[in-house]
Design a protein around this motif. Structure first.
Motif, PDB file in Angstrom:
ATOM      1  N   TYR A  21       0.833  -1.206   0.000  1.00  0.00           N
ATOM      2  CA  TYR A  21       0.000   0.000   0.000  1.00  0.00           C
ATOM      3  C   TYR A  21       0.870   1.259   0.000  1.00  0.00           C
ATOM      4  O   TYR A  21       0.657   2.178  -0.809  1.00  0.00           O
ATOM      5  CB  TYR A  21      -0.916  -0.016   1.222  1.00  0.00           C
ATOM      6  CG  TYR A  21      -1.651   1.289   1.459  1.00  0.00           C
ATOM      7  CD1 TYR A  21      -2.841   1.554   0.791  1.00  0.00           C
ATOM      8  CD2 TYR A  21      -1.149   2.247   2.341  1.00  0.00           C
ATOM      9  CE1 TYR A  21      -3.525   2.750   0.993  1.00  0.00           C
ATOM     10  CE2 TYR A  21      -1.819   3.443   2.552  1.00  0.00           C
ATOM     11  CZ  TYR A  21      -3.006   3.684   1.874  1.00  0.00           C
ATOM     12  OH  TYR A  21      -3.669   4.886   2.079  1.00  0.00           O
ATOM     13  N   ARG A  64      -7.802   1.476   4.496  1.00  0.00           N
ATOM     14  CA  ARG A  64      -9.073   0.771   4.320  1.00  0.00           C
ATOM     15  C   ARG A  64      -9.521   0.184   5.649  1.00  0.00           C
ATOM     16  O   ARG A  64      -8.905  -0.745   6.168  1.00  0.00           O
ATOM     17  CB  ARG A  64      -8.882  -0.340   3.282  1.00  0.00           C
ATOM     18  CG  ARG A  64      -9.967  -1.404   3.232  1.00  0.00           C
ATOM     19  CD  ARG A  64     -11.242  -0.891   2.630  1.00  0.00           C
ATOM     20  NE  ARG A  64     -12.177  -2.005   2.378  1.00  0.00           N
ATOM     21  CZ  ARG A  64     -13.495  -1.895   2.402  1.00  0.00           C
ATOM     22  NH1 ARG A  64     -14.054  -0.727   2.659  1.00  0.00           N
ATOM     23  NH2 ARG A  64     -14.268  -2.923   2.154  1.00  0.00           N
ATOM     24  N   TYR A  87      -8.659  -6.256   0.240  1.00  0.00           N
ATOM     25  CA  TYR A  87      -7.663  -5.177   0.339  1.00  0.00           C
ATOM     26  C   TYR A  87      -6.695  -5.223  -0.844  1.00  0.00           C
ATOM     27  O   TYR A  87      -6.425  -4.206  -1.487  1.00  0.00           O
ATOM     28  CB  TYR A  87      -6.916  -5.328   1.655  1.00  0.00           C
ATOM     29  CG  TYR A  87      -5.966  -4.197   2.000  1.00  0.00           C
ATOM     30  CD1 TYR A  87      -6.401  -3.120   2.766  1.00  0.00           C
ATOM     31  CD2 TYR A  87      -4.645  -4.220   1.585  1.00  0.00           C
ATOM     32  CE1 TYR A  87      -5.529  -2.091   3.110  1.00  0.00           C
ATOM     33  CE2 TYR A  87      -3.764  -3.192   1.920  1.00  0.00           C
ATOM     34  CZ  TYR A  87      -4.218  -2.139   2.683  1.00  0.00           C
ATOM     35  OH  TYR A  87      -3.340  -1.111   3.017  1.00  0.00           O
TER      36      TYR A  87
END
Length: 352
Positions: A21, A64, A87
């Motif tokens: 991420y 998230r 995710y």
């Protein structure tokens, strides 16, 4: 065939996803190599009754929030697996699954990552393999003589597998308490052994409070103040509802650790003996770092010396999610995000 990426992340569980991420946000070229065939990391291999210590909103990776699980305050492992799968799709993380990393080697200005599906050359590597793949079982006299079943936490699934048996659970942490409670509440004849008297946290303490305590410790250490001791100063066992129920019903009384196994049971220092058909070793894990052996970085206790997440002996390598030695609370869903962000930022500077 040799492929190339600026960063290779080894491991596609929660730590690897958090790293992905932040690398994506920074515009870094990377790939995640994961040895498992499906998403979810270690969460897809836990026992059936396992629940998180915290509500969903306090168990989230960066960017998230974990949605609540209908009808549950504390989500189960299946819900976590679904969240992790969603995710990686949401952020289109470049994950190659079913790829076993055999070794990371120095190769001039690159690190060479050898796998069972070919080689990768990278300017930096993030190791995020966790500990689940390296269960630890202590050596006990007579262990090889025991005629019953021996398994680790990683092999436990449900009480029904022990119907009609006498189970011995070894370990004074959360896994030991939860599995002993799971068995005892199901009516299984269960004995629970710990090295020291179990230390339960207050019934009102869950993962939210534990994260706050770990964060306070990190701030104290960064400011040069006295170490608060963190979570370990409060106790070893979170009193999740099943543990609390078994304890309050008098089903969760621990006795000292036995010193010997016989063919059919356990013996204590005073000579007393008890029968057992199965021993479940809830005795923890070691970091899964065999793929880093070629770098020759390991020190005491099998750890690699780090400054934050960066390996001191190889600054192109970062270790993420192995526990407090690679960042406070970094082995938790909510805690790994901060150290993943720091590692990604340091790597971006290295790549300039």
């Amino acid at each position: 065939m040799t492929q190339q990426a600026d960063v290779v992340v080894v491991g596609g569980g929660q730590a690897g996803l958090a790293a992905g991420y932040h690398l994506r946000r920074l515009g870094v070229d990377f790939v995640i190599l994961d040895g498992q065939s499906t998403p979810g990391g270690a969460w897809q291999h836990t026992w059936d009754s396992l629940r998180l210590f915290s509500p969903a909103a306090y168990s989230s990776l960066p960017g998230r929030l974990m949605p609540p699980q209908p009808g549950e305050v504390y989500p189960d492992a299946g819900h976590v697996v679904e969240y992790l799968a969603d995710y990686e799709k949401r952020y289109a993380l470049p994950i190659q699954r079913g790829v076993r990393v055999d070794g990371v080697h120095r190769d001039g200005t690159f690190l060479r990552v050898e796998t069972d599906a070919g080689s990768w050359r990278a300017r930096s590597v993030i190791s995020a393999t966790g500990t689940w793949a390296r269960p630890f079982v202590p050596a006990v006299v007579g262990q090889e003589l025991f005629a019953g079943r021996q398994l680790h936490t990683t092999g436990y699934r449900r009480p029904a597998d022990f119907t009609g048996q006498r189970a011995a659970v070894v370990g004074g942490g959360n896994s030991g308490a939860q599995i002993a409670a799971d068995l005892a509440l199901a009516g299984i004849d269960t004995a629970w052994m710990t090295q020291r008297p179990p230390r339960f946290l207050g019934d009102d303490i869950d993962g939210r409070a534990l994260f706050d305590v770990a964060t306070a410790r990190r701030h104290a250490l960064e400011a040069g103040r006295t170490d608060t001791g963190g979570v370990a100063s409060l106790g070893d066992i979170v009193a999740v509802p099943p543990v609390r129920a078994a304890r309050n019903a008098g089903l969760l009384s621990a006795r000292e650790m036995f010193t010997e196994l016989t063919a059919t049971g356990m013996r204590w220092p005073d000579g007393t003996w008890a029968a057992a058909d199965a021993v479940i070793w809830c005795t923890g894990f070691r970091p899964a770092l065999a793929h880093l052996t070629p770098l020759q970085l390991r020190g005491g206790r099998g750890h690699i010396a780090t400054d934050g997440t960066r390996a001191i002996g190889e600054p192109r390598l970062h270790l993420l999610g192995y526990g407090d030695w690679t960042g406070p609370a970094s082995a938790t869903l909510i805690g790994v995000g901060r150290t993943a962000r720091d590692a990604a930022q340091q790597i971006r500077i290295l790549l300039r």
